[in-house]
Write an enzyme that holds these catalytic residues in place. Structure first.
Site, PDB file in Angstrom:
ATOM      1  N   ARG A 150       0.820  -1.202   0.000  1.00  0.00           N
ATOM      2  CA  ARG A 150       0.000   0.000   0.000  1.00  0.00           C
ATOM      3  C   ARG A 150       0.861   1.262   0.000  1.00  0.00           C
ATOM      4  O   ARG A 150       1.742   1.420   0.815  1.00  0.00           O
ATOM      5  CB  ARG A 150      -0.903  -0.045   1.243  1.00  0.00           C
ATOM      6  N   SER A 233      28.690  15.767   3.813  1.00  0.00           N
ATOM      7  CA  SER A 233      27.885  16.986   3.658  1.00  0.00           C
ATOM      8  C   SER A 233      26.411  16.666   3.892  1.00  0.00           C
ATOM      9  O   SER A 233      25.895  15.717   3.319  1.00  0.00           O
ATOM     10  CB  SER A 233      28.046  17.548   2.248  1.00  0.00           C
ATOM     11  N   GLU A 331      19.461  10.516   2.969  1.00  0.00           N
ATOM     12  CA  GLU A 331      18.046  10.171   2.948  1.00  0.00           C
ATOM     13  C   GLU A 331      17.558   9.935   4.377  1.00  0.00           C
ATOM     14  O   GLU A 331      18.154   9.161   5.124  1.00  0.00           O
ATOM     15  CB  GLU A 331      17.828   8.901   2.117  1.00  0.00           C
TER      16      GLU A 331
END
Ligand SMILES: Cc1cc2nc3c(=O)[nH]c(=O)nc-3n(C[C@H](O)[C@H](O)[C@H](O)COP(=O)(O)OP(=O)(O)OC[C@H]3O[C@@H](n4cnc5c(N)ncnc54)[C@H](O)[C@@H]3O)c2cc1C
Length: 337
Positions: A150, A233, A331
């Site tokens: 989903r 970074s 991320e």
């Protein structure tokens, strides 16, 4: 497939942050990746592919699905006029560089010392000192994650849709590296320069200079250096339109800039420092800015929440001062379940 449950994720990241993975599996072959993806699909679990964990932030709440940690090994070197190197996604990136540099093969020496795995390098097209992986990349063998759950992150965009299994690079030989980056040119000159050395020695010299520069900025992993509990970074350098840059440069005459695809690139480090966040800045006890690099946010013994609060504080400060919203480079792993 050796599935583990409730596995702390912090040791698998360079930040040393994050809660537990509900399920965790190390995948050393394509078959193991397939089996792990099938396991997640059958149970409608979100799945996340992890390499060396040097560009991810896991939340303190952890990850409710399955983490696939890629450990596929193997390095194959093919000599020739344009030598090639093929490596499994789980191979440590710098081990690959270490393998090719003594042979005098050029193309990745400026990427010496970048943490993480071979499989992680094409994901964000790693780059440093004027070189990037895209220049030598020949092919990436992937597995498409065709399964769905989903509101799957695998469905919505290419990001996270493929598992990289293997990477092939094409390098050059019998030629001296081209050094485009002035800071690196100076460092190489400081080591005697490339004029009087053989091409093979030149490649080694460039690697040596890169590693020395990176060490001076805490940009190589070193357990003894607390500044390396980072993702390198944290913000990418923004690219502005010519008009937006002209407007900015009117107000900030000394702002450095570089030509970039479709605009003008501005160093995020300069923006951060000039928005009131110097090297060594601390907000609360848990997170801070590296004492050696204004773009590296560092875990100072806190939580992911501390780190992300600092990231937002810096982002808001830069936006207020310059009207530029910085983008995160690592991320932040959120699950949509
Ligand atoms: C001290 C330090 C210095 C750094 N310096 C640099 C630098 O100079 N230049 C630079 O570009 N980066 C730099 N980085 C960032 C980082 O090292 C790179 O982005 C690296 O390539 C990430 O690889 P990884 O294996 O650790 O990926 P991870 O952090 O594990 O994952 C990063 C992303 O890639 C995905 N991913 C990883 N492996 C695979 C795979 N096999 N298949 C599909 N997706 C995958 C993950 O899902 C995630 O989205 C630095 C990091 C640190 C800690």
């Amino acid at each position: 497939m050796e599935l583990r449950e409730h596995v702390p994720l912090a040791p698998y990241t360079t930040f040393g942050l994050g809660g537990k993975a509900r399920y965790f599996v190390e995948c050393g072959s394509e078959d193991e990746v397939r089996a792990a993806l099938a396991y997640a699909a059958e149970r409608r679990l979100p799945a996340y592919v992890l390499g060396g964990g040097s560009n991810v932030v896991f939340l303190d709440s952890g990850f409710p699905g399955l983490i696939l940690r890629l450990t596929i090994g193997g390095i194959e070197l093919r000599d020739g006029p344009s030598p090639e190197v093929r490596a499994g996604a789980g191979v440590d990136w710098d081990t690959l560089v270490q393998n090719v540099v003594p042979r005098g093969w050029t193309g990745v020496e400026c990427l010496s010392g970048i943490p993480g795995t071979v499989g992680g390098t094409p994901i964000q097209n790693v780059g440093a000192y004027g070189q990037e992986i895209a220049e030598s990349l020949v092919s990436v063998e992937c597995l498409e994650c065709a399964f769905g759950y989903r509101d799957s992150r695998f469905k919505r965009a290419d990001r996270g849709r493929y598992v990289v299994l293997e990477v092939t690079l094409r390098l050059a030989r019998d030629q001296k590296p081209r050094i485009r980056y002035p800071e690196l040119q100076r460092a190489v000159a400081g080591l005697g320069g490339l004029d009087t050395v053989t091409p093979t020695e030149a490649v080694g010299l460039v690697r040596q200079a890169v590693l020395a520069l990176r060490r001076s900025k805490s940009m190589v992993l070193d357990p003894a250096d607390p500044n390396t509990r980072s993702a390198g970074s944290f913000f990418t350098n923004p690219v502005l339109s010519a008009a937006a840059f002209a407007d900015l440069a009117q107000r900030w005459k000394e702002i450095p800039s570089f030509p970039a695809d479709g605009g003008v690139k501005v160093p995020a480090a300069w923006l951060v420092e000039h928005a009131g966040f110097p090297k060594g800045y601390r907000s609360g006890a848990g997170a801070g800015i590296s004492t050696r690099h204004a773009l590296a946010l560092v875990n100072r013994g806190g939580t992911s929440a501390d780190l992300l609060a600092l990231a937002e504080e810096v982002r808001a400060g830069v936006e207020k001062q310059f009207g530029i919203r910085l983008a995160y480079e690592p991320e932040v792993v959120r699950s949509e379940t």
